[in-house]
Write a protein that holds these residues in place. Structure first.
Motif, PDB file in Angstrom:
ATOM      1  N   ALA A   1      48.061  35.852  36.057  1.00 24.75           N
ATOM      2  CA  ALA A   1      47.884  35.465  37.579  1.00 24.75           C
ATOM      3  C   ALA A   1      49.054  34.939  38.461  1.00 24.75           C
ATOM      4  O   ALA A   1      48.680  34.315  39.461  1.00 24.75           O
TER       5      ALA A   1
ATOM      6  N   LYS B   1      49.053  41.397  45.105  1.00 25.05           N
ATOM      7  CA  LYS B   1      49.378  41.215  43.681  1.00 25.05           C
ATOM      8  C   LYS B   1      50.746  41.787  43.380  1.00 25.05           C
ATOM      9  O   LYS B   1      50.959  42.889  43.468  1.00 25.05           O
TER      10      LYS B   1
ATOM     11  N   LYS C   1      50.843  47.414  37.771  1.00 22.07           N
ATOM     12  CA  LYS C   1      49.309  47.464  38.439  1.00 22.07           C
ATOM     13  C   LYS C   1      49.070  48.367  39.514  1.00 22.07           C
ATOM     14  O   LYS C   1      48.061  48.785  39.504  1.00 22.07           O
TER      15      LYS C   1
ATOM     16  N   GLU D   1      45.165  44.752  47.096  1.00 18.68           N
ATOM     17  CA  GLU D   1      43.654  45.446  46.788  1.00 18.68           C
ATOM     18  C   GLU D   1      42.567  44.293  47.377  1.00 18.68           C
ATOM     19  O   GLU D   1      42.713  43.130  47.676  1.00 18.68           O
TER      20      GLU D   1
HETATM   21  N1  LIG Z   1      41.035  42.628  43.248  1.00 15.21           N
HETATM   22  C1  LIG Z   1      40.670  41.394  42.902  1.00 15.21           C
HETATM   23  N2  LIG Z   1      39.258  40.794  43.166  1.00 15.21           N
HETATM   24  C2  LIG Z   1      39.003  39.619  42.523  1.00 15.21           C
HETATM   25  N3  LIG Z   1      39.866  38.852  41.689  1.00 15.21           N
HETATM   26  C3  LIG Z   1      41.075  39.397  41.354  1.00 15.21           C
HETATM   27  C4  LIG Z   1      41.549  40.644  41.811  1.00 15.21           C
HETATM   28  N4  LIG Z   1      42.605  40.953  41.325  1.00 15.21           N
HETATM   29  C5  LIG Z   1      42.930  39.919  40.463  1.00 15.21           C
HETATM   30  N5  LIG Z   1      41.996  38.950  40.300  1.00 15.21           N
HETATM   31  C6  LIG Z   1      41.827  37.539  39.710  1.00 15.21           C
HETATM   32  O1  LIG Z   1      43.184  37.154  39.400  1.00 15.21           O
HETATM   33  C7  LIG Z   1      43.130  37.301  37.877  1.00 15.21           C
HETATM   34  C8  LIG Z   1      44.562  38.098  37.454  1.00 15.21           C
HETATM   35  O2  LIG Z   1      44.520  39.306  37.969  1.00 15.21           O
HETATM   36  P1  LIG Z   1      44.998  40.442  36.965  1.00 15.21           P
HETATM   37  O3  LIG Z   1      44.857  41.738  37.644  1.00 15.21           O
HETATM   38  O4  LIG Z   1      44.170  40.195  35.690  1.00 15.21           O
HETATM   39  O5  LIG Z   1      46.487  40.177  36.503  1.00 15.21           O
HETATM   40  P2  LIG Z   1      47.215  39.289  35.401  1.00 15.21           P
HETATM   41  O6  LIG Z   1      48.116  40.212  34.722  1.00 15.21           O
HETATM   42  O7  LIG Z   1      47.836  38.189  36.178  1.00 15.21           O
HETATM   43  O8  LIG Z   1      45.923  38.744  34.553  1.00 15.21           O
HETATM   44  C9  LIG Z   1      42.095  37.992  37.408  1.00 15.21           C
HETATM   45  O9  LIG Z   1      41.545  37.577  36.112  1.00 15.21           O
HETATM   46  C10 LIG Z   1      41.090  37.737  38.549  1.00 15.21           C
HETATM   47  O10 LIG Z   1      40.495  36.360  38.531  1.00 15.21           O
END
Ligand SMILES: Nc1ncnc2c1ncn2[C@@H]1O[C@H](COP(=O)(O)OP(=O)(O)O)[C@@H](O)[C@H]1O
Ligand SMILES: [Mg+2]
Length: 404
Positions: free
Chosen positions: A162, A155, A115, A191
């Motif tokens: 998630a 993250k 990521k 982030e």
């Molecule tokens: N910068 C962010 N702002 C708001 N919500 C976030 C952000 N990053 C992640 N999320 C929330 O976390 C979830 C999972 O993050 P994501 O980057 O898609 O990783 P994964 O591979 O675990 O799906 C997203 O669908 C969203 O709901």
């Protein structure tokens, strides 16, 4: 142009998925060697389509996996290596590099799995992303926290579903979290938390061009579903909507920035509540999870796993790939963790219901219609009914993986 000998494809599966991929390979005369994580070795894989099967305790531990696959290569001329699970994308890339097999290599695989790499690569190509920083240098981290308004999310760079995401409200919280993580901290990024609606674009590419793309919007954002224990739902968006146009246009920018030539992808965006802009969230070089493939197939007739196999084989053979005829209809999915082992969904009997999730402690429905409004209406209605009828409230702190 057809080879004399059959094409040999090694499939890595850290989870039970990708059955239609394997079946299509076998249908086209390819030999599939399936390597599974032990835990999933006994699942109902399509054995008649599998040439050889091997179990490993896991598919990540090095040098074990490289040694095991190299050992297999003594007797099998491996032409392609395919990751069936997201967690196998990096391993597949590393094995391709080792055995000099074509396909996505390690640098490129990072854009789809790491990521931090995703953020850096997208940002350097002018794609809007949440303000982010790596967790390497403490001066940089301090500068970031002074400049960017919280909340932030800490993250993991290499997770999915998630898992392990923490929302933090001040620098004190960040330092504490980093302290707990110790040497793990550099495997995270920080982030800005961007409140908004989350979209996903599921697409097929060939020759650097998007041949097929549908855009969908999740109900509650995935993070609040997995950590808040809510109801998962998603639906295809009208093809003439601004959201559809924007998200599919932006996903094409992402593919270009990540040099993606062909294959199947699942790409996510957040549309921020504060400015209405779309922020690139993440992309994966694989079929979307949570039965999204079933939803896409119900709406269009396109079976993403099968098409992924057709693309893989066409590349290997030097053939052209053609997207099959398909429909431009709509579908939506709703799933939650259920209180009962086999929840009774017999009261849900609208003709638009085309599939029920066959999994214990889950309640789930797939609906399809040529009218996107009807799909939305049904999902909204079912959402309320699922809360009353099935939903098990288990606020699930970070760490647990709630997969549907
Ligand atoms: N910068 C962010 N702002 C708001 N919500 C976030 C952000 N990053 C992640 N999320 C929330 O976390 C979830 C999972 O993050 P994501 O980057 O898609 O990783 P994964 O591979 O675990 O799906 C997203 O669908 C969203 O709901
Ligand atoms: Mg995601």
């Amino acid at each position: 142009m057809t080879d004399q000998r059959p094409i040999t494809i090694l499939c890595l599966a850290s989870e039970y998925k990708g059955v239609p991929f394997i079946e299509e390979c076998a249908r086209q005369g390819a030999r599939v060697i399936l390597m599974t994580a032990e835990k999933y070795g006994g699942e109902p894989w399509p054995w008649e389509a599998i040439y050889r099967h091997y179990n490993m305790p896991d598919l990540h531990t090095q040098p074990n996996i490289t040694n095991a696959v190299s050992y297999l290569a003594r007797e099998n001329d491996i032409d392609r290596i395919v990751a069936l699970d997201d967690y196998d994308v990096a391993t597949a890339a590393s094995l391709r590099e080792h055995l000099r097999v074509p396909g996505i290599g390690e640098t490129q695989a990072r854009y789809f799995r790491d990521k931090l790499a995703m953020r850096l690569q997208a940002a350097s190509h002018g794609i809007r992303v949440p303000a982010f920083t790596s967790v390497f240098n403490y001066d940089q981290l301090r500068d970031y926290m002074a400049a960017i308004t919280p909340p932030w999310v800490l993250k993991p760079r290499f997770e999915a579903g998630a898992v392990g995401i923490r929302k933090l409200h001040d620098s004190e919280g960040v330092w504490r979290a980093l302290d707990e993580l110790g040497d793990e901290q550099s495997f995270y990024l920080l982030e800005q938390f961007v409140p908004g609606d989350v979209y996903h674009v599921d697409a097929l590419l060939w020759g650097g061009e998007v041949l097929f793309a549908v855009s969908s919007r999740y109900g509650a954002p995935p993070l609040s579903v997995t950590q808040g224990g809510g109801i998962f739902n998603t639906r295809l968006l009208p093809r003439d909507s601004e959201e559809f146009r924007e998200t599919t246009r932006l996903s094409a920018d992402v593919f270009r920035a990540f040099y993606l030539q062909q294959g199947v992808t699942h790409t996510e965006f957040i549309r921020a509540h504060h400015d209405g802009e779309y922020y690139f969230l993440e992309t994966a070089a694989r079929v979307g999870g949570a039965h999204i493939d079933k939803m896409v197939e119900a709406a269009t007739g396109i079976a993403l796993w099968q098409e992924a196999a057709r693309i893989e084989l066409a590349v290997e053979r030097g053939d052209a790939y053609e997207l099959p005829e398909h429909r431009d209809e709509y579908a939506g999915l709703i799933i939650c963790l259920a209180r009962e082992q086999w929840p009774d969904l017999s009261a849900y009997n609208e003709p638009e219901i085309v599939w029920r999730v066959p999994r214990e402690y889950h309640a789930g429905l797939l609906v399809a219609s040529d009218d996107p409004e009807r799909v939305s209406q049904l999902l909204d209605q079912y959402n309320d009914r699922f809360v009353r009828d099935f939903l098990m409230h288990t606020p699930n702190k970070q760490g647990a993986r709630t997969t549907f």
